[in-house]
Design a protein around this motif. Structure first.
Motif, PDB file in Angstrom:
ATOM      1  N   VAL A 110       0.824  -1.206   0.000  1.00 27.45           N
ATOM      2  CA  VAL A 110       0.000   0.000   0.000  1.00 27.45           C
ATOM      3  C   VAL A 110       0.861   1.259   0.000  1.00 27.45           C
ATOM      4  O   VAL A 110       1.852   1.342   0.736  1.00 27.45           O
ATOM      5  CB  VAL A 110      -0.911  -0.001   1.258  1.00 27.45           C
ATOM      6  CG1 VAL A 110      -1.751   1.270   1.349  1.00 27.45           C
ATOM      7  CG2 VAL A 110      -1.824  -1.234   1.271  1.00 27.45           C
TER       8      VAL A 110
ATOM      9  N   LYS B  34       0.980   4.562   1.451  1.00 24.61           N
ATOM     10  CA  LYS B  34       0.284   5.167   2.590  1.00 24.61           C
ATOM     11  C   LYS B  34      -0.121   6.612   2.328  1.00 24.61           C
ATOM     12  O   LYS B  34      -0.992   7.153   2.994  1.00 24.61           O
ATOM     13  CB  LYS B  34       1.160   5.090   3.853  1.00 24.61           C
ATOM     14  CG  LYS B  34       1.224   3.675   4.418  1.00 24.61           C
ATOM     15  CD  LYS B  34       2.233   3.552   5.539  1.00 24.61           C
ATOM     16  CE  LYS B  34       1.778   4.271   6.788  1.00 24.61           C
ATOM     17  NZ  LYS B  34       2.753   4.087   7.888  1.00 24.61           N
TER      18      LYS B  34
ATOM     19  N   ASN C 111      -1.636   7.792  -0.345  1.00 29.57           N
ATOM     20  CA  ASN C 111      -2.958   7.952  -0.971  1.00 29.57           C
ATOM     21  C   ASN C 111      -3.874   6.745  -0.779  1.00 29.57           C
ATOM     22  O   ASN C 111      -4.985   6.715  -1.290  1.00 29.57           O
ATOM     23  CB  ASN C 111      -2.807   8.263  -2.473  1.00 29.57           C
ATOM     24  CG  ASN C 111      -2.072   7.153  -3.214  1.00 29.57           C
ATOM     25  OD1 ASN C 111      -1.846   6.059  -2.674  1.00 29.57           O
ATOM     26  ND2 ASN C 111      -1.694   7.401  -4.449  1.00 29.57           N
ATOM     27  N   GLY C 112      -3.388   5.739  -0.038  1.00 30.45           N
ATOM     28  CA  GLY C 112      -4.218   4.571   0.250  1.00 30.45           C
ATOM     29  C   GLY C 112      -4.334   3.584  -0.897  1.00 30.45           C
ATOM     30  O   GLY C 112      -5.107   2.628  -0.828  1.00 30.45           O
TER      31      GLY C 112
ATOM     32  N   GLY D  42      -8.938   1.545   7.978  1.00 28.33           N
ATOM     33  CA  GLY D  42      -8.936   1.747   6.529  1.00 28.33           C
ATOM     34  C   GLY D  42     -10.039   2.712   6.120  1.00 28.33           C
ATOM     35  O   GLY D  42      -9.806   3.670   5.368  1.00 28.33           O
TER      36      GLY D  42
ATOM     37  N   LYS E  25      -9.121   6.282   7.251  1.00 24.97           N
ATOM     38  CA  LYS E  25      -8.076   6.993   6.508  1.00 24.97           C
ATOM     39  C   LYS E  25      -8.508   7.339   5.084  1.00 24.97           C
ATOM     40  O   LYS E  25      -8.307   8.448   4.626  1.00 24.97           O
ATOM     41  CB  LYS E  25      -6.796   6.135   6.442  1.00 24.97           C
ATOM     42  CG  LYS E  25      -6.160   5.870   7.785  1.00 24.97           C
ATOM     43  CD  LYS E  25      -5.487   7.117   8.319  1.00 24.97           C
ATOM     44  CE  LYS E  25      -4.943   6.861   9.716  1.00 24.97           C
ATOM     45  NZ  LYS E  25      -4.481   8.096  10.346  1.00 24.97           N
ATOM     46  N   TYR E  26      -9.078   6.347   4.385  1.00 20.11           N
ATOM     47  CA  TYR E  26      -9.343   6.573   2.953  1.00 20.11           C
ATOM     48  C   TYR E  26     -10.724   6.137   2.492  1.00 20.11           C
ATOM     49  O   TYR E  26     -10.984   6.078   1.310  1.00 20.11           O
ATOM     50  CB  TYR E  26      -8.274   5.867   2.114  1.00 20.11           C
ATOM     51  CG  TYR E  26      -6.919   6.521   2.246  1.00 20.11           C
ATOM     52  CD1 TYR E  26      -6.709   7.791   1.727  1.00 20.11           C
ATOM     53  CD2 TYR E  26      -5.882   5.892   2.917  1.00 20.11           C
ATOM     54  CE1 TYR E  26      -5.484   8.417   1.865  1.00 20.11           C
ATOM     55  CE2 TYR E  26      -4.646   6.516   3.071  1.00 20.11           C
ATOM     56  CZ  TYR E  26      -4.457   7.775   2.532  1.00 20.11           C
ATOM     57  OH  TYR E  26      -3.257   8.397   2.673  1.00 20.11           O
TER      58      TYR E  26
ATOM     59  N   LYS F  64     -13.601   9.102   6.194  1.00 16.52           N
ATOM     60  CA  LYS F  64     -12.635  10.195   6.016  1.00 16.52           C
ATOM     61  C   LYS F  64     -13.301  11.533   6.346  1.00 16.52           C
ATOM     62  O   LYS F  64     -14.388  11.842   5.848  1.00 16.52           O
ATOM     63  CB  LYS F  64     -12.139  10.191   4.569  1.00 16.52           C
ATOM     64  CG  LYS F  64     -10.794  10.805   4.412  1.00 16.52           C
ATOM     65  CD  LYS F  64     -10.270  10.694   3.016  1.00 16.52           C
ATOM     66  CE  LYS F  64      -9.027  11.574   2.918  1.00 16.52           C
ATOM     67  NZ  LYS F  64      -8.545  11.662   1.561  1.00 16.52           N
TER      68      LYS F  64
ATOM     69  N   LEU G  60     -14.096   0.816   0.885  1.00 20.92           N
ATOM     70  CA  LEU G  60     -12.873   0.156   0.392  1.00 20.92           C
ATOM     71  C   LEU G  60     -13.069  -1.327   0.097  1.00 20.92           C
ATOM     72  O   LEU G  60     -12.123  -2.009  -0.288  1.00 20.92           O
ATOM     73  CB  LEU G  60     -11.724   0.355   1.389  1.00 20.92           C
ATOM     74  CG  LEU G  60     -11.334   1.802   1.696  1.00 20.92           C
ATOM     75  CD1 LEU G  60     -10.118   1.846   2.614  1.00 20.92           C
ATOM     76  CD2 LEU G  60     -11.040   2.591   0.434  1.00 20.92           C
TER      77      LEU G  60
ATOM     78  N   SER H  61     -10.425  -2.727   2.822  1.00 26.57           N
ATOM     79  CA  SER H  61     -10.402  -1.812   3.977  1.00 26.57           C
ATOM     80  C   SER H  61      -9.402  -2.298   5.034  1.00 26.57           C
ATOM     81  O   SER H  61      -8.672  -1.497   5.618  1.00 26.57           O
ATOM     82  CB  SER H  61     -11.805  -1.605   4.560  1.00 26.57           C
ATOM     83  OG  SER H  61     -12.380  -2.832   4.894  1.00 26.57           O
TER      84      SER H  61
ATOM     85  N   VAL I  98      -5.586  -1.871   3.815  1.00 28.02           N
ATOM     86  CA  VAL I  98      -5.161  -0.466   3.896  1.00 28.02           C
ATOM     87  C   VAL I  98      -5.014  -0.054   5.364  1.00 28.02           C
ATOM     88  O   VAL I  98      -4.006   0.525   5.775  1.00 28.02           O
ATOM     89  CB  VAL I  98      -6.165   0.463   3.158  1.00 28.02           C
ATOM     90  CG1 VAL I  98      -5.829   1.929   3.399  1.00 28.02           C
ATOM     91  CG2 VAL I  98      -6.180   0.155   1.668  1.00 28.02           C
TER      92      VAL I  98
END
Ligand SMILES: [Zn+2]
Length: 326
Positions: free
Chosen positions: A20, A22, A24-25, A121, A124-125, A129, A302, A306, A309
């Motif tokens: 990954v 980190k 931008n995921g 996960g 974060k992205y 978010k 995700l 998920s 990530v």
């Protein structure tokens, strides 16, 4: 400068490993392995090591470019020591995954549980978010939840916070795998819904779902969706009953925790929108008016990744936790 990590979602049936970015995921490369029927600590550890080696080989990444390895496991974990204390679905006990991986790869390794990494996960992205107080609920074999609070996942006094699957929704009701009776996951998990459908079919109830089932008799979320679209009586009855129980659980979370957002994930939520929509409408109606007026619902974004990530961010949250405890 981009930094890269390896995230591992160790599940009861499969191990999903991803490289990954980190920053931008993005999951650059991933490998999925079945855990197999004969599970034991040794074979699980070997499979994890193999996944990491393959991932590095396929991606042509050098091990020096990897900041950390994060592993989320389905069970109880000691985050500080990196030990998987118990994971009944994997036949593992007191397995020091952190030490084993660090000895093999010389990369700092962090351990969390499966729901925690999925929540990280989404935080974060994914769907969480930009939110600081939210709860993720995953409806699968069981029902798990992760509580996100100010950019961290809340662990609780014994690291088990968020066991929403075991809130009791029917006193003295159906037995649950945990030993208690009437737990939410005995009513609204995929496993419970499947068992209800199979039980009714065995008793001679008819349903269009039998036309979609193959020889192995497994019921997929897509089959359930198709049966609902056909307005099948049995499937509608069983799904609506599960939805009623699940909405009780959600209303409890809304009243008790007063989150801004509830993120929902899992195959059934993804595939059967009618089940999801009905459940959240009922939950809002059952919850107290003030917390219900602010609550938002979103589906997890995700998908299968998920956890992969989120596992890459275990390092940050655990380091933060440590500093704040000093
Ligand atoms: Zn239970």
């Amino acid at each position: 400068m981009p930094n890269y990590a390896i995230g591992i979602d160790l599940g009861g049936t499969k191990i999903l490993t991803g490289l990954v970015n980190k920053g931008n995921g993005e999951v650059l490369f991933s490998i999925k392995q079945k855990t197999g029927k004969e599970k034991d600590a040794e074979s699980i550890v070997e499979k994890i090591k193999l996944s990491i080696r393959e991932l590095l080989e396929n991606s042509k990444f050098d091990i020096a470019q990897i900041d950390s390895i994060g592993i989320g496991a389905p069970g109880q974990v000691d985050r500080e020591k990196g030990i998987l204390i118990s994971a009944p679905n994997l036949n593992c006990e007191n397995l020091n995954l952190k030490a084993l991986m660090e000895r093999e790869f010389y990369i700092p390794t962090f351990l969390g549980n499966d729901v925690e990494i999925a929540t990280l996960g989404e935080m974060k992205y994914g769907a969480g978010k930009g939110f600081s107080d939210f709860v993720c609920i995953f409806v699968g074999t069981g029902i798990g939840s992760g509580i996100a609070q100010n950019g961290q996942v809340r662990y609780g006094a014994t690291g088990t916070a968020g066991e929403i699957g075991h809130i009791i929704v029917d006193a003295g009701g159906r037995p649950c795998g945990c030993g208690a009776n009437g737990c939410l996951e005995a009513y609204a998990s995929r496993t419970a819904i499947e068992a209800r459908i199979m039980g009714a079919l065995k008793k001679g109830r008819s349903s269009v779902i039998t036309e979609f089932m193959r020889d192995d008799k497994a019921i997929s979320s897509k089959m359930i969706r198709k049966a609902l679209e056909h307005k099948d009586e049995l499937i509608t009855q069983i799904l609506f009953e599960a939805s009623d129980y699940l909405s009780n659980g959600l209303a409890t979370i809304i009243n008790f925790y007063n989150p801004e957002l509830i993120v929902m994930g899992g195959g059934l939520i993804d595939a059967v929108d009618e089940f999801y929509q009905r459940t959240i409408t009922k939950a809002k109606a059952k919850a107290l008016p003030v917390p219900a007026s602010k609550i938002q619902f979103k589906k997890a974004q995700l998908g299968d990744f998920s956890g992969v990530v989120g596992a890459c961010f275990l390092e940050n949250t655990q380091k933060l936790k440590k500093t704040s405890n000093v």
